[in-house]
Design a protein around this motif. Structure first.
Motif, PDB file in Angstrom:
ATOM      1  N   ALA A  99      -7.071 -58.815 -10.333  1.00 26.73           N
ATOM      2  CA  ALA A  99      -5.840 -59.066 -11.431  1.00 26.73           C
ATOM      3  C   ALA A  99      -4.627 -59.673 -11.069  1.00 26.73           C
ATOM      4  O   ALA A  99      -3.678 -58.983  -9.946  1.00 26.73           O
ATOM      5  N   HIS A 100      -3.981 -60.463 -12.345  1.00 28.60           N
ATOM      6  CA  HIS A 100      -3.030 -61.012 -10.955  1.00 28.60           C
ATOM      7  C   HIS A 100      -1.881 -60.727 -12.962  1.00 28.60           C
ATOM      8  O   HIS A 100      -2.369 -61.336 -14.176  1.00 28.60           O
ATOM      9  N   CYS A 101      -0.755 -59.475 -12.527  1.00 26.71           N
ATOM     10  CA  CYS A 101      -0.086 -59.397 -14.171  1.00 26.71           C
ATOM     11  C   CYS A 101       1.013 -59.616 -13.813  1.00 26.71           C
ATOM     12  O   CYS A 101       2.156 -58.991 -12.766  1.00 26.71           O
ATOM     13  N   THR A 102       1.993 -59.469 -14.971  1.00 23.01           N
ATOM     14  CA  THR A 102       3.565 -59.438 -15.040  1.00 23.01           C
ATOM     15  C   THR A 102       3.780 -57.875 -16.146  1.00 23.01           C
ATOM     16  O   THR A 102       3.377 -58.810 -17.290  1.00 23.01           O
ATOM     17  N   VAL A 103       4.521 -57.441 -15.964  1.00 24.54           N
ATOM     18  CA  VAL A 103       5.094 -56.671 -16.975  1.00 24.54           C
ATOM     19  C   VAL A 103       6.680 -56.453 -17.286  1.00 24.54           C
ATOM     20  O   VAL A 103       7.097 -56.117 -16.622  1.00 24.54           O
ATOM     21  N   VAL A 104       7.145 -56.769 -18.529  1.00 23.71           N
ATOM     22  CA  VAL A 104       8.429 -56.443 -18.120  1.00 23.71           C
ATOM     23  C   VAL A 104       9.087 -55.068 -19.218  1.00 23.71           C
ATOM     24  O   VAL A 104       8.114 -55.231 -20.392  1.00 23.71           O
ATOM     25  N   GLU A 105       9.957 -54.242 -19.325  1.00 24.17           N
ATOM     26  CA  GLU A 105       9.796 -53.501 -19.815  1.00 24.17           C
ATOM     27  C   GLU A 105      11.373 -53.182 -20.388  1.00 24.17           C
ATOM     28  O   GLU A 105      12.440 -53.450 -19.173  1.00 24.17           O
ATOM     29  N   ARG A 106      11.846 -53.577 -21.669  1.00 25.07           N
ATOM     30  CA  ARG A 106      13.393 -53.873 -22.302  1.00 25.07           C
ATOM     31  C   ARG A 106      13.586 -52.315 -22.295  1.00 25.07           C
ATOM     32  O   ARG A 106      13.209 -51.996 -23.347  1.00 25.07           O
ATOM     33  N   TYR A 107      14.406 -51.564 -22.259  1.00 25.14           N
ATOM     34  CA  TYR A 107      14.770 -50.897 -22.553  1.00 25.14           C
ATOM     35  C   TYR A 107      16.497 -51.333 -23.479  1.00 25.14           C
ATOM     36  O   TYR A 107      17.985 -51.446 -22.818  1.00 25.14           O
ATOM     37  N   GLN A 108      16.457 -51.409 -24.995  1.00 29.06           N
ATOM     38  CA  GLN A 108      17.401 -51.314 -26.120  1.00 29.06           C
ATOM     39  C   GLN A 108      18.176 -51.120 -26.913  1.00 29.06           C
ATOM     40  O   GLN A 108      17.154 -50.389 -27.608  1.00 29.06           O
ATOM     41  N   GLY A 109      19.158 -50.842 -26.767  1.00 31.00           N
ATOM     42  CA  GLY A 109      19.925 -49.621 -27.518  1.00 31.00           C
ATOM     43  C   GLY A 109      21.096 -50.281 -28.743  1.00 31.00           C
ATOM     44  O   GLY A 109      21.585 -51.722 -28.148  1.00 31.00           O
ATOM     45  N   ALA A 110      21.109 -49.431 -30.057  1.00 27.15           N
ATOM     46  CA  ALA A 110      22.036 -49.953 -30.834  1.00 27.15           C
ATOM     47  C   ALA A 110      22.345 -49.196 -31.586  1.00 27.15           C
ATOM     48  O   ALA A 110      21.963 -47.704 -31.657  1.00 27.15           O
ATOM     49  N   GLY A 111      23.785 -48.990 -32.203  1.00 25.34           N
ATOM     50  CA  GLY A 111      23.893 -47.453 -32.769  1.00 25.34           C
ATOM     51  C   GLY A 111      25.417 -47.176 -32.485  1.00 25.34           C
ATOM     52  O   GLY A 111      24.907 -47.060 -30.599  1.00 25.34           O
ATOM     53  N   ASP A 112      25.645 -46.142 -33.169  1.00 22.37           N
ATOM     54  CA  ASP A 112      26.863 -45.732 -32.305  1.00 22.37           C
ATOM     55  C   ASP A 112      26.974 -44.025 -31.900  1.00 22.37           C
ATOM     56  O   ASP A 112      27.316 -43.769 -30.779  1.00 22.37           O
ATOM     57  N   GLY A 113      25.662 -43.554 -32.260  1.00 21.14           N
ATOM     58  CA  GLY A 113      25.092 -42.251 -31.352  1.00 21.14           C
ATOM     59  C   GLY A 113      24.613 -41.723 -30.575  1.00 21.14           C
ATOM     60  O   GLY A 113      24.104 -43.473 -29.762  1.00 21.14           O
ATOM     61  N   VAL A 114      24.077 -40.644 -30.314  1.00 21.82           N
ATOM     62  CA  VAL A 114      23.919 -40.141 -29.419  1.00 21.82           C
ATOM     63  C   VAL A 114      22.595 -40.618 -29.084  1.00 21.82           C
ATOM     64  O   VAL A 114      21.269 -39.753 -30.427  1.00 21.82           O
ATOM     65  N   TYR A 115      20.833 -40.955 -28.468  1.00 18.54           N
ATOM     66  CA  TYR A 115      19.957 -40.888 -28.486  1.00 18.54           C
ATOM     67  C   TYR A 115      19.995 -40.060 -27.190  1.00 18.54           C
ATOM     68  O   TYR A 115      20.245 -41.015 -25.880  1.00 18.54           O
ATOM     69  N   PHE A 116      18.613 -40.148 -27.122  1.00 15.05           N
ATOM     70  CA  PHE A 116      17.942 -39.832 -25.391  1.00 15.05           C
ATOM     71  C   PHE A 116      16.695 -40.171 -25.349  1.00 15.05           C
ATOM     72  O   PHE A 116      15.634 -40.080 -26.134  1.00 15.05           O
ATOM     73  N   ASN A 117      15.930 -40.923 -24.376  1.00 14.91           N
ATOM     74  CA  ASN A 117      15.412 -41.927 -24.516  1.00 14.91           C
ATOM     75  C   ASN A 117      14.584 -41.095 -22.647  1.00 14.91           C
ATOM     76  O   ASN A 117      15.560 -41.370 -21.593  1.00 14.91           O
ATOM     77  N   ASN A 118      13.627 -40.457 -23.083  1.00 13.20           N
ATOM     78  CA  ASN A 118      13.276 -40.199 -22.362  1.00 13.20           C
ATOM     79  C   ASN A 118      11.080 -41.019 -21.778  1.00 13.20           C
ATOM     80  O   ASN A 118      10.034 -40.596 -22.229  1.00 13.20           O
ATOM     81  N   ALA A 119      11.706 -41.354 -20.991  1.00 10.96           N
ATOM     82  CA  ALA A 119      10.683 -42.393 -20.789  1.00 10.96           C
ATOM     83  C   ALA A 119       9.614 -42.228 -19.704  1.00 10.96           C
ATOM     84  O   ALA A 119      10.120 -41.175 -18.308  1.00 10.96           O
ATOM     85  N   VAL A 120       8.087 -42.309 -19.632  1.00 14.62           N
ATOM     86  CA  VAL A 120       7.217 -42.522 -18.732  1.00 14.62           C
ATOM     87  C   VAL A 120       6.763 -43.267 -18.049  1.00 14.62           C
ATOM     88  O   VAL A 120       6.001 -44.020 -19.250  1.00 14.62           O
ATOM     89  N   THR A 121       6.083 -43.904 -17.377  1.00 15.09           N
ATOM     90  CA  THR A 121       5.400 -45.460 -17.219  1.00 15.09           C
ATOM     91  C   THR A 121       4.541 -45.214 -15.767  1.00 15.09           C
ATOM     92  O   THR A 121       4.602 -44.237 -14.759  1.00 15.09           O
ATOM     93  N   GLU A 122       3.467 -45.442 -16.385  1.00 10.85           N
ATOM     94  CA  GLU A 122       2.196 -45.088 -15.756  1.00 10.85           C
ATOM     95  C   GLU A 122       1.495 -46.273 -15.245  1.00 10.85           C
ATOM     96  O   GLU A 122       0.820 -46.920 -15.787  1.00 10.85           O
ATOM     97  N   ILE A 123       1.033 -47.213 -13.795  1.00  4.75           N
ATOM     98  CA  ILE A 123       0.872 -48.258 -13.699  1.00  4.75           C
ATOM     99  C   ILE A 123      -0.029 -48.101 -12.735  1.00  4.75           C
ATOM    100  O   ILE A 123      -0.397 -47.465 -11.194  1.00  4.75           O
ATOM    101  N   ILE A 124      -1.682 -48.662 -12.853  1.00  3.44           N
ATOM    102  CA  ILE A 124      -2.699 -48.531 -11.365  1.00  3.44           C
ATOM    103  C   ILE A 124      -3.165 -50.196 -11.618  1.00  3.44           C
ATOM    104  O   ILE A 124      -3.316 -50.132 -12.609  1.00  3.44           O
ATOM    105  N   ALA A 125      -2.993 -49.965  -9.899  1.00  7.92           N
ATOM    106  CA  ALA A 125      -2.616 -51.035 -10.037  1.00  7.92           C
ATOM    107  C   ALA A 125      -4.789 -51.456  -8.630  1.00  7.92           C
ATOM    108  O   ALA A 125      -4.646 -51.156  -7.982  1.00  7.92           O
TER     109      ALA A 125
END
Lengths: 420, 258
Positions: free
Chosen positions: A179-205
């Motif tokens: 198979a062929h594919c393209t995956v785009v993951e975008r992390y986009q923030g807004a606002g003034d406060g503190v936040y924590f993004n703790n991301a995990v991506t698993e890819i099985i090609a």
């Protein structure tokens, strides 16, 4: 209480207050949380975290991300999943044949087969925490032989407010053989406060598949962003990762790829930091079988008092004869106070291999600057142009035209700031 | 008013004084050749005129169109019509020749209150000039000078000059590294630019370039001073008798380039 217990204690409440998990998921969550409590957050005595101090994350008390419509504006795409503060907001209305894009509830059997099997939480507290906190996530499945032309986009929108929130984005991308594919993951923030993004991506090609992965990180200036990308590349499959890191106060990206026989992996990265931003890119390329090729280019542009870390690990195991691996890390430092720590880490157990690595830390070329000025181009413009040019070869590797265009615009604006 | 008036110009790089009192007046329409042995300060003079910060002016004055040139930034000098054709054009990977030259031209046009050109107008403008320089149009899309042969780089310099149309062009050893055919093309490009409004300072070590670009005046530079000035016949004299006949020798410590 021990220091570790103090740190992890606050997470206990969040862990226990989660929505109940399905039967297949609960044991995974429990095991992961237990491991997280054992490990605690890493400190700088841990070699893997030597240059990145996560104490600001450890000492913050976070709430869970609330459901709701985010403030962030984003371009709508035909094949798009949107998560807001960790909750699935929108999903594609229609999908091409051979592609499934949705949430974890869509296909528990497929999820159970792969989830947590690739991104190990044994040694990584952040992966453990993410796994413990899985409620939902992005599921992408591409059927064997399917060729998906349209990029599959996953948006993670996070809004910081007075009460710091923690979100644990999780994605599972399973690409069938051929198979062929393209995956785009975008992390986009807004606002003034503190936040924590703790991301995990698993890819099985799957075997002989061709997978392009893009990660565009544009968190806010007050955000913590920790991520792990774990890729298992099948026989003769071709995988490329492009990690563009622009935002965040404290950022750590781990990109790990395990290759099979004849696999080809490219790990590319671009990080642009200013002010007191800290960005740490750790990559690991694990050649387990013969005839694998890997090439890696990470480029960084630093200004202000920013700190960048690059650690590129390449493992060539005993059976991985005829491996061909190349690693490059180049840094452009625009100020006197920015700091770069770069380290290649090669572990080679096979004898018939070719592995090269190189790292540079430099400033704008004074001769090139003068050349541009001597043609009438102002100093500020010339600096901006040369800075842009430095990033160009990473940008050029981006195959999705719309993504390249939007990135070029972002960079152009950014380098005008940097050239001040 | 002279276009350029250099008076008792002194300049150094690091602790080494290279220019030790240059006097030169250039009027519009004139072509001046500056010859001299290695290390005599020819390239330094060219770079000082363009505003390279590496060279520190320690004395004297340079007046260009009635203004103090030494007070001007390199970009302002270019916008006011000074052009340096580099001896060693710099490779700039990641910046296309086309983008670069269009940005330069538009900056200069804007400076003079002329409308900026869009991509199409720009292409039309450069097409003819590329032909004169026998340059392939694909060079426009390549990064500035990157992977260009020595000859291509020199042609690219003169091509830029043709597009930017300076009032004062300083050609620093434009002949070095050129074979005879390339020399003809480059010289042809330069000669096409000669006009009563434009002056040129042609810096060269060898007389052969001056067979193609015939100067009005020839100056011999030695040890940071002009030791002899004359008409075009002076170049032939030098060719026949060498610099040493004038007491001008190669500087043993010559850096020549930076």
């Amino acid at each position: 209480m021990t220091a570790v217990a103090e740190q992890t204690g606050a997470w206990m409440e969040l862990f226990t207050n989660q929505l109940p998990a399905p039967a297949w998921l609960q044991p995974l969550r429990d095991a992961a949380f237990a491991r997280f409590v054992e490990l605690g957050f890493p400190n700088t005595h841990n070699e893997e975290w030597r240059f990145t101090n996560v104490a600001p994350i450890a000492r913050t008390t976070f709430a869970a991300g609330r459901q709701g419509v985010p403030e962030t504006k984003f371009a709508k795409g035909p094949v798009q999943l949107v998560f807001a503060n960790g909750h699935l907001l929108t999903r594609p209305e229609s999908l091409p044949a051979g592609l499934h894009v949705g949430g974890f509830a869509d296909d528990p059997a497929a999820i159970a087969q792969h989830l947590g099997k690739h991104a190990s939480f044994a040694e990584n507290a952040f992966v453990a925490l993410n796994t413990a906190m899985i409620e939902d996530g992005a599921l992408v499945r591409v059927a064997s032989g399917a060729v998906i032309a349209e990029p599959i986009e996953i948006f993670y929108l996070t809004t910081g407010s007075a009460q710091p929130i923690a979100v644990h984005p999780r994605a599972l991308i399973v690409v069938g053989a051929d198979a062929h594919c393209t995956v785009v993951e975008r992390y986009q923030g807004a606002g003034d406060g503190v936040y924590f993004n703790n991301a995990v991506t698993e890819i099985i090609a799957g075997d002989r598949s061709v997978v392009d992965h893009y990660k565009i990180q544009q968190e806010t200036a007050n955000a913590f962003h920790i991520s792990t990308l774990q890729v298992s590349i099948g026989r003769s499959a071709t995988f490329a990762s492009h990690s563009i890191s622009l935002g965040g106060a404290l950022v750590r990206n781990d990109a790990n790829a395990t290759l099979s026989a004849g696999s080809d992996a490219a790990l590319n990265g671009l990080y642009i930091v200013n002010g007191t931003q800290h960005v740490d890119n750790h990559t690991m390329i694990d050649h387990t079988m013969p005839h694998g090729t890997s090439h890696e280019i990470y480029k960084g542009i630093l200004d202000g008092k920013a700190h960048a870390v690059f650690n590129g690990k390449i493992i060539v195991r005993k059976d991985a004869q005829k491996t061909d691996s190349k690693q490059t890390n180049k840094n452009l430092v625009l100020s006197d106070d920015a700091v770069v720590d770069t380290k290649p880490e090669l572990q080679i157990f096979a004898d018939d291999v070719r592995c090269t690595h190189g790292a540079t830390i430099g400033q704008l070329d004074a001769e090139a600057l003068f050349y541009l000025q001597s043609r009438g181009i102002g100093k500020r413009e010339a600096r901006s142009l040369l800075t842009y040019a430095f990033a160009q070869d990473v940008v050029d590797r981006i195959k999705v035209q719309s993504l390249r265009d939007s990135l070029e615009r972002i960079l152009f604006e950014k380098f005008h700031e940097h050239a001040e | 008013m002279a276009l350029l008036e250099i008076k008792d110009l002194h300049a150094k790089v690091g602790d080494r004084e290279i220019l030790k009192g240059i006097n030169l007046t250039v009027n519009a329409g004139e072509v001046h050749a500056i010859m001299g042995p290695n290390g005599s300060g020819k390239s330094t003079l060219a770079q000082v005129l363009a505003g390279r910060e590496l060279y520190v002016v320690t004395g004297g004055s340079v007046t260009y169109l009635g203004k103090d040139l030494l007070e001007m930034s390199p970009e302002d000098r270019a916008r006011e019509g000074i052009f340096l054709a580099f001896q060693y054009p710099v490779e700039i990977p990641g910046v296309s020749n086309m983008y670069f030259l269009k940005a330069a031209l538009n900056t200069i046009r804007k400076h003079h209150g002329i409308d900026e050109l869009d991509a199409m107008d720009f292409l039309n403008l450069v097409r003819d000039k590329m032909q004169i320089m026998k340059m392939d149009q694909t060079l426009l899309n390549r990064p500035v000078n990157t992977g260009f042969s020595g000859g291509e780089k020199k042609r690219n310099e003169i091509f830029q000059m043709a597009v930017l149309e300076p009032k004062l062009a300083v050609l620093d050893e434009t002949d070095s590294g050129l074979d005879i055919d390339a020399l003809r093309v480059v010289s042809g490009g330069v000669n096409a630019m000669r006009s009563p409004e434009r002056a040129m300072i042609v810096v060269t070590h060898y007389q052969r370039l001056l067979n193609e670009i015939v100067p009005d005046f020839v100056h011999v530079l030695a040890e940071g001073r002009i030791v002899k000035s004359g008409g075009k016949e002076l170049a032939l004299e030098l060719e026949a008798e060498g610099y040493e006949a004038l007491g001008a020798y190669d500087e043993p410590e010559a850096v020549g380039r930076v």
